[in-house]
Design an enzyme around this catalytic site. Structure first.
Site, PDB file in Angstrom:
ATOM      1  CG  ASP A   1      -1.903   1.335   1.305  1.00 48.49           C
ATOM      2  OD1 ASP A   1      -1.651   2.073   0.698  1.00 48.49           O
ATOM      3  OD2 ASP A   1      -2.819   1.281   2.129  1.00 48.49           O
TER       4      ASP A   1
ATOM      5  CG  PHE B   1      -8.956  -2.016   3.651  1.00 48.53           C
ATOM      6  CD1 PHE B   1      -8.049  -1.112   4.087  1.00 48.53           C
ATOM      7  CD2 PHE B   1     -10.100  -2.505   4.276  1.00 48.53           C
ATOM      8  CE1 PHE B   1      -7.203  -1.645   4.968  1.00 48.53           C
ATOM      9  CE2 PHE B   1      -9.213  -3.482   4.854  1.00 48.53           C
ATOM     10  CZ  PHE B   1      -8.115  -3.023   5.577  1.00 48.53           C
TER      11      PHE B   1
ATOM     12  NE  ARG C   1      -6.705 -12.339   9.508  1.00 52.25           N
ATOM     13  CZ  ARG C   1      -5.802 -10.893   9.123  1.00 52.25           C
ATOM     14  NH1 ARG C   1      -5.391 -11.293   8.302  1.00 52.25           N
ATOM     15  NH2 ARG C   1      -5.576 -10.841  10.291  1.00 52.25           N
TER      16      ARG C   1
HETATM   17  P1  IMP Z   1       1.600  -0.651   3.694  1.00 49.50           P
HETATM   18  O1  IMP Z   1       2.668  -0.162   4.819  1.00 49.50           O
HETATM   19  O2  IMP Z   1       1.079   0.990   3.936  1.00 49.50           O
HETATM   20  O3  IMP Z   1       2.405  -0.670   2.582  1.00 49.50           O
HETATM   21  O4  IMP Z   1       0.855  -1.568   4.287  1.00 49.50           O
HETATM   22  C1  IMP Z   1       1.069  -2.753   3.862  1.00 49.50           C
HETATM   23  C2  IMP Z   1       0.185  -3.414   5.132  1.00 49.50           C
HETATM   24  O5  IMP Z   1      -0.705  -3.540   5.368  1.00 49.50           O
HETATM   25  C3  IMP Z   1      -0.073  -4.722   4.451  1.00 49.50           C
HETATM   26  O6  IMP Z   1       0.732  -6.029   4.263  1.00 49.50           O
HETATM   27  C4  IMP Z   1      -1.544  -5.333   4.918  1.00 49.50           C
HETATM   28  O7  IMP Z   1      -1.785  -6.097   6.328  1.00 49.50           O
HETATM   29  C5  IMP Z   1      -2.091  -4.322   5.189  1.00 49.50           C
HETATM   30  N1  IMP Z   1      -3.187  -3.298   4.029  1.00 49.50           N
HETATM   31  C6  IMP Z   1      -2.274  -2.658   3.186  1.00 49.50           C
HETATM   32  N2  IMP Z   1      -3.839  -2.427   2.799  1.00 49.50           N
HETATM   33  C7  IMP Z   1      -4.882  -3.342   2.606  1.00 49.50           C
HETATM   34  C8  IMP Z   1      -6.079  -3.318   2.816  1.00 49.50           C
HETATM   35  O8  IMP Z   1      -7.052  -2.382   1.837  1.00 49.50           O
HETATM   36  N3  IMP Z   1      -6.211  -4.823   3.104  1.00 49.50           N
HETATM   37  C9  IMP Z   1      -5.879  -5.536   4.261  1.00 49.50           C
HETATM   38  N4  IMP Z   1      -5.200  -5.147   4.698  1.00 49.50           N
HETATM   39  C10 IMP Z   1      -5.012  -3.954   3.784  1.00 49.50           C
END
Ligand code: IMP
Ligand code: MG
Length: 175
Positions: free
Chosen positions: A101, A150, A163
């Site tokens: 993300d 999301f 999940r």
């Molecule tokens: P980042 O650090 O912002 O890249 O987020 C990555 C982590 O956040 C992933 O390992 C997911 O566990 C969680 N995450 C990010 N976006 C989503 C989403 O849309 N749904 C569920 N989990 C998410």
């Protein structure tokens, strides 16, 4: 509490793409010591399907990374646990993640794992979410690009729910 879910990627499309990623991983790593480092908890279902399609020897290990807690937005800090005990020196390592993300989690993981002396270090992520201002992340094995929404299902949760859905769904926030 009832969440509104809209289908985004079907179980059928996921299955097809996972098989393609697995063949690519096997092709690229034939004859080399390969370790998959699976990021708990969200990547477990993806990894379980992926592993069963990789037709070369490899070993697996797990790390935990959390940035969200109970919220639907990244908290901005990443907590890793246990990564120091991974025995990956000299191994070709692929970090298996559900979704990239902001890129914060995967960047923190790659930085931590690169300290452990792997022969190479690549990222495999089922989803890459396109958000404004995200840090650029090199994802060698990527399932799908998705818009900034999301999502849940296929291992991914909202406050530990959803999940178990076989496909990926967009979670529509309550008005
Ligand atoms: P980042 O650090 O912002 O890249 O987020 C990555 C982590 O956040 C992933 O390992 C997911 O566990 C969680 N995450 C990010 N976006 C989503 C989403 O849309 N749904 C569920 N989990 C998410
Ligand atoms: Mg995660």
């Amino acid at each position: 509490m009832s969440d509104t879910l809209r289908p985004l990627i079907s179980a059928r499309r996921i299955k097809k793409r996972v098989a393609e990623l697995a063949s690519q991983i096997a092709e690229d790593h034939r004859g080399t010591p390969l370790t998959l480092v699976i990021v708990l908890k969200g990547a477990t279902i993806f990894a379980a399907d992926l592993m069963r399609q990789i037709g070369i020897p490899f070993v697996i290990d797990f790390v935990r990374a959390s940035s969200y807690g109970e919220a639907a937005r990244s908290s901005g800090t990443v907590e890793l646990s246990d990564e120091e005990r991974l025995d990956i020196a000299g191994h070709h390592v692929i970090v298996v993640e559900d979704i990239v993300d902001t890129g914060l989690t995967i960047s923190a993981l790659v930085a931590a794992l690169s300290q452990l002396g792997p022969a190479s270090l690549d990222v495999c992520a089922l989803l890459h979410k396109h958000v404004a201002g995200a840090r650029p992340v090199a994802i060698r094995y990527k399932g799908f690009d998705i818009p900034d929404a999301f999502v849940v299902g296929y291992g991914m949760d909202y406050a530990e729910r959803h999940r178990n859905l076989p496909g990926v769904y967009r979670l529509i926030p309550e008005a």
